[in-house]
Design an enzyme around this catalytic site. Structure first.
Site, mmCIF file in Angstrom:
data_model
loop_
_atom_site.group_PDB
_atom_site.id
_atom_site.type_symbol
_atom_site.label_atom_id
_atom_site.label_comp_id
_atom_site.label_asym_id
_atom_site.label_seq_id
_atom_site.Cartn_x
_atom_site.Cartn_y
_atom_site.Cartn_z
ATOM 1 C CB THR A 136 -0.978 0.024 1.185
ATOM 2 O OG1 THR A 136 -0.241 -0.124 2.403
ATOM 3 C CG2 THR A 136 -2.010 -1.082 1.079
ATOM 4 C CB CYS A 137 4.168 2.200 1.325
ATOM 5 S SG CYS A 137 3.889 1.899 3.070
ATOM 6 C CG PHE A 138 6.017 1.279 -2.467
ATOM 7 C CD1 PHE A 138 6.816 2.399 -2.358
ATOM 8 C CD2 PHE A 138 6.224 0.228 -1.585
ATOM 9 C CE1 PHE A 138 7.825 2.464 -1.415
ATOM 10 C CE2 PHE A 138 7.232 0.277 -0.638
ATOM 11 C CZ PHE A 138 8.036 1.408 -0.549
#
Length: 170
Positions: A136-138
């Protein structure tokens, strides 16, 4: 120390915020929802333009040199188009951490650091990753090179369903 900074330092403020919310929605009604369901209830389910989503997707890993013109990528987008609105929203939430579509479209999708990070489909070997996996960070989805479209559909739906529970399928 981190627990203190994240929770106890702002405990009074969080308590007041929760009391304000509970004035409008009784606490017992909120406890039946997980955080993803609550986000969809409060924000609604967006109308997702799959064409825009696909046009603003980057490809990496085993898909890097095909630019999305790989059979598994084609199957992925066909399956996304077949999904109902809720499942599409849950897929977006699974990969990006939010069910919201940027106001200006997927070209403005942001990572958790606020920088523009397009949706990314990263091809992986099924021996290394049996189920699709989200970062989810990317805004990245690790998508195994499945043998059939049905395999992809089944395992993607399973990952979406299990992703909200906090269990990882590595």
């Amino acid at each position: 120390y981190l627990k203190y900074r994240m929770l106890y330092q702002v405990e009074d403020q969080l308590d007041e915020l929760l009391l304000g919310i509970f004035d409008f929605i009784p606490e017992p009604l909120l406890t039946v929802f997980d955080f993803q369901e609550l986000e969809m209830i409060l924000c609604g389910m967006p109308e997702i333009d799959v064409g825009d989503w696909r046009a603003n997707t980057e490809y990496s890993g085993d898909f890097e040199y095909t630019y999305g013109d790989h059979e598994v990528c084609e199957w992925f987008w066909e399956v996304v188009c077949e999904f109902d609105r809720e499942t599409r929203t849950r897929l977006l939430q699974f990969v990006t951490g939010t069910s919201g579509v940027p106001a200006r479209g997927f070209c403005c999708l942001q990572g958790n650091d606020g920088a523009i990070r397009r949706f990314e489909v990263h091809g992986v070997n099924p021996r290394d990753c049996y189920y699709p996996r989200a970062h989810t960070c990317f805004n990245r989805l690790d998508l195994p090179l499945y043998d059939t479209k049905e395999q992809l559909r089944e395992r993607l739906k399973f990952s979406i369903a299990m992703g909200g529970t906090g269990f990882d399928m590595e």
